[in-house]
Design a protein around this motif. Structure first.
Motif, mmCIF file in Angstrom:
data_model
loop_
_atom_site.group_PDB
_atom_site.id
_atom_site.type_symbol
_atom_site.label_atom_id
_atom_site.label_comp_id
_atom_site.label_asym_id
_atom_site.label_seq_id
_atom_site.Cartn_x
_atom_site.Cartn_y
_atom_site.Cartn_z
ATOM 1 N N THR A 43 2.812 -10.714 6.024
ATOM 2 C CA THR A 43 1.914 -9.625 5.650
ATOM 3 C C THR A 43 0.665 -9.654 6.510
ATOM 4 O O THR A 43 0.323 -10.680 7.110
ATOM 5 N N LEU A 44 -0.005 -8.534 6.546
ATOM 6 C CA LEU A 44 -1.329 -8.500 7.147
ATOM 7 C C LEU A 44 -2.262 -9.290 6.230
ATOM 8 O O LEU A 44 -2.036 -9.365 5.018
ATOM 9 N N LYS B 114 5.844 -0.955 -0.304
ATOM 10 C CA LYS B 114 6.333 -1.131 1.067
ATOM 11 C C LYS B 114 7.125 -2.438 1.201
ATOM 12 O O LYS B 114 8.154 -2.483 1.889
ATOM 13 N N ILE B 115 6.668 -3.486 0.545
ATOM 14 C CA ILE B 115 7.387 -4.768 0.563
ATOM 15 C C ILE B 115 8.756 -4.614 -0.084
ATOM 16 O O ILE B 115 9.767 -5.091 0.450
ATOM 17 N N ASN B 116 8.806 -3.939 -1.226
ATOM 18 C CA ASN B 116 10.097 -3.697 -1.885
ATOM 19 C C ASN B 116 11.048 -2.941 -0.955
ATOM 20 O O ASN B 116 12.237 -3.267 -0.876
ATOM 21 N N GLU C 93 3.176 -9.495 -9.026
ATOM 22 C CA GLU C 93 3.683 -8.786 -10.208
ATOM 23 C C GLU C 93 4.223 -7.408 -9.850
ATOM 24 O O GLU C 93 5.138 -6.907 -10.498
ATOM 25 N N GLU C 94 3.661 -6.788 -8.805
ATOM 26 C CA GLU C 94 4.092 -5.455 -8.397
ATOM 27 C C GLU C 94 5.351 -5.470 -7.527
ATOM 28 O O GLU C 94 5.988 -4.440 -7.348
ATOM 29 N N ILE C 95 5.714 -6.625 -6.992
ATOM 30 C CA ILE C 95 6.928 -6.758 -6.185
ATOM 31 C C ILE C 95 8.088 -7.003 -7.136
ATOM 32 O O ILE C 95 7.977 -7.801 -8.069
ATOM 33 N N ALA D 29 15.742 -2.932 2.696
ATOM 34 C CA ALA D 29 16.277 -2.630 4.030
ATOM 35 C C ALA D 29 16.861 -3.875 4.716
ATOM 36 O O ALA D 29 17.383 -3.773 5.815
ATOM 37 N N GLY D 30 16.745 -5.037 4.068
ATOM 38 C CA GLY D 30 17.380 -6.234 4.621
ATOM 39 C C GLY D 30 16.473 -7.353 5.076
ATOM 40 O O GLY D 30 16.954 -8.327 5.669
ATOM 41 N N MET D 31 15.180 -7.254 4.816
ATOM 42 C CA MET D 31 14.290 -8.356 5.177
ATOM 43 C C MET D 31 14.747 -9.618 4.447
ATOM 44 O O MET D 31 15.023 -9.584 3.261
#
Length: 162
Positions: free
Chosen positions: A7-8, A18-20, A47-49, A25-27
């Motif tokens: 992450t930044l 965006k992380i989700n 908690e938001e992820i 997408a395969g990260m």
């Protein structure tokens, strides 16, 4: 491990969403690097992820969250490794690291090669000139003589990713 995204270091609008999407997408692995985040901010982000992705997240700080969120592991930035590696068992005693990964950052191949502590993998940078840090020039690095798991970092973009 095919890919690691970091992450930044600062807050990003709608970051958990965006992380989700990146995980969907395969990260493979996400290193959350938020050096200025207080425990509450860091906890809120986790908690938001989506919890299904927590086991693929490595954190660079607030290590006590490792258990609470069943995260993949912890990452020592270079200075933290220098500060704590002489007595790692004392440092890890309360973290319950069984089945978790431990990684660290390096900026010199010789230091990485000579490091006696057995990390699961080592981040070596900058391979290519940094995108986010001005004047942080890529060094290429020849690590063929180092028998350790090494992940190149720095300056990865559409031209350098191969």
């Amino acid at each position: 491990m095919k890919n690691i995204v970091q992450t930044l270091p600062y807050e990003v609008f709608n970051e958990a969403h965006k992380i989700n999407q990146l995980f969907e997408a395969g990260m493979d692995v996400l290193h959350i690097r938020k050096p200025l985040y207080k425990l509450k901010q860091f906890t809120s982000l986790l908690e938001e992820i989506d919890s299904e992705f927590h086991s693929r997240i490595v954190i660079n700080s607030h290590f006590k969250l490792l258990k609470k969120f069943n995260l993949k592991g912890i990452h020592f930035q270079e200075q933290k490794r220098i500060d704590y590696i002489d007595n790692p068992s004392e440092y890890f005693k309360n973290l319950n690291m069984y089945g978790k990964t431990i990684s660290s950052s390096f900026h010199e191949p010789k230091v990485l090669k000579d490091c006696y502590f057995e990390f699961d993998y080592h981040l070596l940078s900058p391979v290519f000139s940094s995108i986010s840090k001005k004047g942080y020039e890529g060094r290429g690095f020849d690590v063929n003589n180092i028998d350790k798991s090494i992940v190149g970092m720095g300056g990865i973009n559409t031209e350098t990713i191969a």
